[in-house]
Design a protein around this motif. Structure first.
Motif, short mmCIF file in Angstrom:
data_model
loop_
_atom_site.label_atom_id
_atom_site.label_comp_id
_atom_site.label_asym_id
_atom_site.label_seq_id
_atom_site.Cartn_x
_atom_site.Cartn_y
_atom_site.Cartn_z
N ASP A 161 4.51 3.54 -6.84
CA ASP A 161 5.73 3.34 -7.62
C ASP A 161 6.97 3.68 -6.81
O ASP A 161 8.01 3.04 -6.95
N ARG A 162 6.89 4.68 -5.93
CA ARG A 162 8.03 5.02 -5.06
C ARG A 162 8.21 3.96 -3.98
O ARG A 162 9.35 3.65 -3.59
N MET A 163 7.12 3.39 -3.48
CA MET A 163 7.22 2.38 -2.44
C MET A 163 7.81 1.08 -2.96
O MET A 163 8.38 0.30 -2.18
N LEU A 164 7.68 0.82 -4.25
CA LEU A 164 8.11 -0.46 -4.79
C LEU A 164 9.40 -0.35 -5.60
O LEU A 164 9.76 -1.31 -6.29
N ASP A 165 10.08 0.79 -5.55
CA ASP A 165 11.33 0.90 -6.29
C ASP A 165 12.44 0.24 -5.50
O ASP A 165 12.25 -0.39 -4.46
N GLN A 199 12.22 -3.98 2.16
CA GLN A 199 11.30 -3.63 3.24
C GLN A 199 9.85 -3.95 2.87
O GLN A 199 9.09 -4.48 3.68
N MET A 200 9.46 -3.64 1.63
CA MET A 200 8.09 -3.93 1.21
C MET A 200 7.85 -5.43 1.12
O MET A 200 6.75 -5.92 1.44
N THR A 201 8.85 -6.19 0.70
CA THR A 201 8.71 -7.65 0.67
C THR A 201 8.47 -8.20 2.07
O THR A 201 7.63 -9.09 2.28
N GLU A 202 9.19 -7.67 3.06
CA GLU A 202 9.02 -8.11 4.43
C GLU A 202 7.65 -7.74 4.97
O GLU A 202 6.99 -8.56 5.65
N ILE A 203 7.16 -6.54 4.68
CA ILE A 203 5.86 -6.11 5.20
C ILE A 203 4.72 -6.90 4.57
O ILE A 203 3.80 -7.37 5.27
N ILE A 204 4.76 -7.09 3.25
CA ILE A 204 3.68 -7.82 2.58
C ILE A 204 3.67 -9.27 3.04
O ILE A 204 2.61 -9.90 3.14
N LYS A 205 4.83 -9.82 3.34
CA LYS A 205 4.91 -11.20 3.82
C LYS A 205 4.24 -11.35 5.19
O LYS A 205 3.65 -12.39 5.49
N LEU A 206 4.31 -10.30 6.02
CA LEU A 206 3.73 -10.35 7.36
C LEU A 206 2.25 -9.98 7.40
O LEU A 206 1.60 -10.16 8.42
N CYS A 207 1.74 -9.42 6.31
CA CYS A 207 0.32 -9.04 6.28
C CYS A 207 -0.56 -10.26 6.07
O CYS A 207 -0.11 -11.33 5.64
N SER A 208 -1.84 -10.08 6.34
CA SER A 208 -2.80 -11.16 6.14
C SER A 208 -2.99 -11.43 4.65
O SER A 208 -2.95 -10.51 3.83
N ALA A 209 -3.21 -12.70 4.31
CA ALA A 209 -3.39 -13.06 2.90
C ALA A 209 -4.75 -12.60 2.39
O ALA A 209 -4.88 -12.21 1.23
N ASN A 210 -5.77 -12.66 3.25
CA ASN A 210 -7.12 -12.25 2.85
C ASN A 210 -7.30 -10.77 3.18
O ASN A 210 -7.81 -10.41 4.24
N ARG A 211 -6.86 -9.94 2.29
CA ARG A 211 -6.92 -8.49 2.51
C ARG A 211 -7.33 -7.80 1.22
O ARG A 211 -7.24 -8.36 0.12
N GLN A 212 -7.72 -6.55 1.38
CA GLN A 212 -7.98 -5.67 0.25
C GLN A 212 -6.77 -4.77 0.06
O GLN A 212 -6.31 -4.14 1.01
N THR A 213 -6.25 -4.71 -1.15
CA THR A 213 -5.05 -3.92 -1.45
C THR A 213 -5.41 -2.82 -2.44
O THR A 213 -6.05 -3.09 -3.46
N MET A 214 -4.95 -1.61 -2.12
CA MET A 214 -5.21 -0.47 -3.00
C MET A 214 -3.89 0.25 -3.28
O MET A 214 -3.15 0.60 -2.34
N LEU A 215 -3.59 0.44 -4.56
CA LEU A 215 -2.38 1.13 -5.00
C LEU A 215 -2.78 2.46 -5.62
O LEU A 215 -3.64 2.51 -6.50
N PHE A 216 -2.09 3.54 -5.19
CA PHE A 216 -2.38 4.88 -5.71
C PHE A 216 -1.07 5.57 -6.04
O PHE A 216 -0.11 5.50 -5.25
N SER A 217 -1.03 6.24 -7.17
CA SER A 217 0.13 7.03 -7.54
C SER A 217 -0.21 7.88 -8.75
O SER A 217 -1.21 7.64 -9.45
N ALA A 218 0.63 8.89 -8.99
CA ALA A 218 0.48 9.71 -10.20
C ALA A 218 1.20 9.11 -11.38
O ALA A 218 0.94 9.47 -12.52
N THR A 219 2.12 8.18 -11.12
CA THR A 219 2.86 7.48 -12.18
C THR A 219 2.94 6.01 -11.80
O THR A 219 3.04 5.67 -10.63
N MET A 220 2.92 5.15 -12.81
CA MET A 220 3.01 3.72 -12.58
C MET A 220 4.23 3.16 -13.29
O MET A 220 4.59 3.61 -14.38
N THR A 221 4.87 2.15 -12.69
CA THR A 221 6.10 1.58 -13.23
C THR A 221 5.94 0.07 -13.36
O THR A 221 4.91 -0.52 -13.02
N GLU A 222 7.02 -0.59 -13.84
CA GLU A 222 6.99 -2.03 -14.01
C GLU A 222 6.92 -2.75 -12.67
O GLU A 222 6.37 -3.85 -12.56
#
Length: 752
Positions: A338-342, A348-371
């Motif tokens: 949630d802090r990384m995507l605020d 910056q996160m849009t740029e990084i995800i755009k440069l990553c491979s499309a066929n990947r495993q993604t894991m999100l971890f946090s103590a709180t979740m947001t929209e």
């Protein structure tokens, strides 16, 4: 005449000089070797350099990181603690000189006054205890809450749904069943990893680890939420390391990318990863701001298996380090998602995800979740598995929450109350949060002048100072660490007993992360928050969501007044410390300009200019985004237009404690207003399906039957209608709508 060489006659004794011994030759050889070593040291060669063996423990410690970055940043001539000690020493010398100049008779009075002063100081340290009162929820009964909490912890159930968050059953994959009695040996881990787990003293996996590791080993996307201090770092690193052990080693490539929001958290995750992988051949790399750039570039060229990075430094390497790309990344991990995507990391996160491979495993971890996490899950994740061990705003189970009420027009008492708490009640292992960096710096000076051992942690310090203060607090060299929300995310600082909130944070989720620095891993802890009239709404929500009883602490008014007077007396000394810092900064600035001029003069005109580092945004775009996100009067600037310096109104710095507290609250209110404005904006339309929320059931109206139209209605209401006189609407329909005269029983005309 030249002397002739005499011959040796028979029977004459001959004396032969002894040759030089081997010891003198050894001494000459040693001296030559010493001269050679000195020449090599002048060239920058380290005589103690050795190659790492395969069996050497590669665990990373905070001290090793600090030793590697001390040479990079310019260290101040004197630290803040030394300035505070100098001011305190001058105060003591001044008081001693004043006492010596008195006469003997006057000295007697002075001794009596000093005795009274010592009595008052002892009252400052050991006065009456604060009154604590339990705040109960409306309609709550006096049940045994501790037994209920222990029962909830013992059950260790994973919640599959949560209100207000991602709850679309069609979007998420089904959560597999898991055994709460599972241990690390039953998770099909390799022996090197089990050896590393035992080396870090992990015995029983936590609920989030029991639920996450089997799913992550299957290669599925994960969206996980668990309370602070439950071992989320090991939950996503252990399955990653297990999968890397069976990957081909034909060419060194980076397969795992772990992104974290702060530098301190990146160092912590890197340290734990190296400790878990110390008996394997998995290579890790740290790319965080504030550390040496050239050494990071050299490590990235070797293709490490796991890369732990902060977003800003990672983008810097992607655009300026040759042969480093993210095309080979197979696993993307977002810690504190949630802090990384605020708003601060959105571009910056849009740029990084755009440069990553499309066929990947993604894991999100946090103590709180947001929209924002919901939006990313809808776009970037493929049938993720949702693992919510705790609710979205749940604090640690053994946390004791206390609140101190600040009366209206008494906001200036916050500094005195905090000073009283740190001097009287909470004297060791205290973590204090403030809203602004200036207030954190001031509280460091004030508490230091009171004789307390204090350190600070915020964004105005360089990386060496930040890690130095954090390490001092971890090693118990200082008792109090004053920090901003920079330290509220993910930092695992052992034995934090108390968390003090100078003001309430921006949102409840920020509050959860702040108080999550204590009561970690099943330990007990305490949080004390100062609540004003403008912050009571948040307090009501916290009390409503709390499972443990919330307590109200009352500091005696006499103690507050005593410390308030003491802080007013220390104001000149605080000003002198700040002036010393300003003078030192100006001196260092002038020295830097002088050294820059010398380099320019010594530079050869034929040499090419140094290459500028590229960034994915232009300077104007970056400044525009920064101006839009600043709170206060800075946010009034329109995007794309520069503010003229003449139109800017000079904002005077706060003069007293009341104005400083008002400035802190103003920042919180500005953030909350901007959040409300952002929520009112229409959401962006997407091609994929988004969760519309719960659908309210509509009332189904019965169709009119033709049977009722053909036959006469015989209900009691219809019969009553026929027995009574016609209504006004019916009379109006037939053209006989006239007002009924007084005295006439029926609507018709009176008979003549």
């Amino acid at each position: 005449m030249a002397e002739l060489i005499q011959t040796i006659e028979e029977g004459e004794d001959v004396f032969i000089d002894e040759e030089q011994s081997d010891e003198s030759e050894d001494e000459n050889a040693k001296s030559k070797q010493r001269i050679k070593q000195l020449k090599q040291q002048k060239k920058g060669f380290n005589k103690d350099f050795v190659f790492d063996a395969d069996d050497v423990d590669t665990s990373l410690t905070m001290k090793a990181i600090m030793d590697s970055i001390h040479f990079k940043k310019h260290v101040a001539r004197t630290s803040l603690d030394e300035k505070i000690a100098e001011v305190r020493k001058s105060r003591m010398i001044k008081n001693a000189h004043f006492n010596v100049s008195k006469t003997k008779d006057e000295n007697k009075d002075v001794i009596e006054e000093e005795a009274d002063a010592t009595d008052s100081e002892s009252e400052l340290i050991v006065p009456k205890q604060d009154k604590i009162r339990i705040k109960k929820k409306k309609g709550a009964k006096d049940d045994d809450l501790e037994e209920e909490i222990r029962q909830n912890i013992k059950e260790k159930k994973v919640k599959l749904t949560i209100e207000g968050d991602i709850s679309d059953e069609e979007f998420f994959a089904s959560t597999p069943h898991w055994n709460p009695e599972m241990n690390f040996a039953e998770m099909n881990m390799s022996r090197p990893l089990l050896k590393g787990i035992s080396a870090v003293n992990y015995i029983t996996p936590t609920p989030i680890q029991q639920a996450t590791i089997p799913v992550a080993l299957l290669g599925k996307d994960i969206c996980a939420c668990a309370a602070t201090g439950t071992g989320k770092t090991a939950a996503f690193m252990l399955p990653v390391l297990e999968r890397l052990l069976f990957k081909p080693r034909l060419a060194p490539v980076t397969r795992v990318l772990c992104l974290v929001p702060t530098r301190e958290l990146a160092i912590q995750v890197h340290s734990l990863t190296r400790q878990l992988a110390q008996f394997t051949d998995v290579q890790t790399c740290l790319a965080a701001g504030g550390l040496d750039l050239k050494s990071q570039e050299a490590a990235l060229r070797q293709g490490p298996d796991v890369l732990i990075a902060t977003p800003g430094r990672l983008i810097d390497h992607l655009h300026n380090t040759p042969s480093f790309q993210l095309d080979s990344v197979e696993i993307l991990i977002l810690d504190e998602a949630d802090r990384m995507l605020d708003e601060f990391f959105a571009e910056q996160m849009t740029e990084i995800i755009k440069l990553c491979s499309a066929n990947r495993q993604t894991m999100l971890f946090s103590a709180t979740m947001t929209e924002q996490v919901n939006e990313l899950a809808a776009v970037a994740l493929k049938k993720p598995v949702k693992l919510f061990v705790n609710s979205n705003t749940e604090v640690a189970p053994y946390l004791r929450q206390e609140f101190i009420r600040i009366r209206p027009n008494k906001e200036g008492d916050r500094e005195a109350i905090v000073a009283a708490l740190c001097s009287r009640t909470f004297v060791t292992s205290v973590l204090m949060f403030t809203q602004t960096k200036k207030q954190a710096h001031r509280m460091h000076i004030v508490l230091g002048l009171l004789g307390l051992k204090v350190a600070e942690l915020h964004g105005d310090l360089n990386q060496a100072q930040r890690l130095d203060g954090l390490e001092k607090f971890r090693s118990a060299e200082v008792d109090i660490l004053v920090c901003t929300d920079l330290a509220a995310r993910g930092l695992d600082i052992s034995n934090v007993k108390t968390v003090i909130n100078f003001t309430m944070p921006n949102t409840i989720k920020h509050y959860v992360h702040r108080v999550g620095r204590t009561a970690r891993a099943g330990k007990t802890g305490r949080s004390v928050s100062l609540v004003g009239e403008s912050e009571r709404k948040m307090l009501k929500e916290i009390v409503k969501l709390a499972k443990n009883p919330v307590r109200s602490r009352l500091v005696p008014p006499a103690v507050i007044e005593r410390y308030k007077t003491k802080l007013e007396e220390l104001d000149p000394e605080v000003g002198s410390v700040l002036r010393m810092e300003i003078e030192e900064k100006e001196l260092m600035k002038s020295e830097a300009q002088l050294s820059k001029g010398q380099r320019i003069l010594q530079k050869n005109p034929s040499d090419p200019p140094p290459e500028k580092r590229n960034w994915f945004q232009t300077t104007i775009e970056r400044e525009t985004v920064r101006a839009e996100r600043m709170l206060g009067v800075h946010s009034e600037a329109k995007p794309g237009k520069k503010r003229s310096k003449q139109k800017q109104n000079f904002i005077a710095p706060p003069k007293n404690a009341q104005e400083r507290a008002a400035k802190e609250l103003e920042k919180v209110q500005a953030f909350q207003m901007r959040e409300k404005k952002r929520k009112r904006k229409p959401k962006r339309m997407r091609a994929c399906y988004e969760n519309p929320g719960p659908v309210k059931p509509t009332k189904q109206t019965k169709k009119a039957s033709s049977f009722d139209a053909e036959l006469t209605n015989t209900s009691s209401r219809a019969v009553k209608k026929f027995r009574a006189n016609p209504s006004y609407e019916e009379r109006k329909k037939f053209g006989i709508a006239k007002k009924q005269r007084k005295g006439s029983k029926f609507g018709g005309q009176r008979a003549k």
